[in-house]
Design a protein around this motif. Sequence first.
Motif, PDB file in Angstrom:
ATOM      1  N   TYR A  46       0.840  -1.199   0.000  1.00 37.63           N
ATOM      2  CA  TYR A  46       0.000   0.000   0.000  1.00 37.63           C
ATOM      3  C   TYR A  46       0.878   1.254   0.000  1.00 37.63           C
ATOM      4  CZ  TYR A  46      -3.865   3.108   1.357  1.00 37.63           C
ATOM      5  OH  TYR A  46      -4.808   4.107   1.401  1.00 37.63           O
ATOM      6  N   ARG A  47       1.905   1.262   0.833  1.00 38.24           N
ATOM      7  CA  ARG A  47       2.806   2.424   0.893  1.00 38.24           C
ATOM      8  C   ARG A  47       3.529   2.631  -0.431  1.00 38.24           C
ATOM      9  NH1 ARG A  47       4.526   1.228   7.034  1.00 38.24           N
ATOM     10  NH2 ARG A  47       3.065   2.673   8.015  1.00 38.24           N
ATOM     11  N   GLN A  50       1.169   4.135  -2.896  1.00 41.20           N
ATOM     12  CA  GLN A  50       0.955   5.553  -2.610  1.00 41.20           C
ATOM     13  C   GLN A  50       2.101   6.403  -3.168  1.00 41.20           C
ATOM     14  OE1 GLN A  50      -1.778   7.096  -1.227  1.00 41.20           O
ATOM     15  NE2 GLN A  50      -2.673   5.081  -1.481  1.00 41.20           N
ATOM     16  N   THR A  61      -4.734  -0.089  -4.330  1.00 42.81           N
ATOM     17  CA  THR A  61      -5.351   1.224  -4.438  1.00 42.81           C
ATOM     18  C   THR A  61      -6.063   1.374  -5.782  1.00 42.81           C
ATOM     19  OG1 THR A  61      -3.340   2.214  -5.344  1.00 42.81           O
ATOM     20  CG2 THR A  61      -3.596   2.300  -2.947  1.00 42.81           C
TER      21      THR A  61
END
Length: 100
Positions: A46-47, A50, A61
């Motif tokens: 997820y990071r 992003q 995402t």
Amino acid sequence: MPKKILSAEFKRECAELVIVHGYKHKDAAAAMDVALSSIRRWVTQYRKEQQGITPKPSALTPEQMRIQELEKQVKQLKSDNQLLKKASAFFAVEMNNGNK
């Protein structure tokens, strides 16, 4: 025991527990009834997403999901284009042989 298939939305929710809501990894894993290693992997993915890094596995995402879908479409269009070029060349040769 068969492996559970988890949706990208579920994985994103798990990661957001840690990133957005401040849960500790182990607390998020317990709350969502998944392995600690899974939570860590999803948070890392997820990071990265992003930051704009497109993952190899399925994206979490919406933005990265869209990028993966567009990349898939581009690949298909390139393949279709190559096929059309080959067919065009073939028919050009056939037309030239028919005119002789």
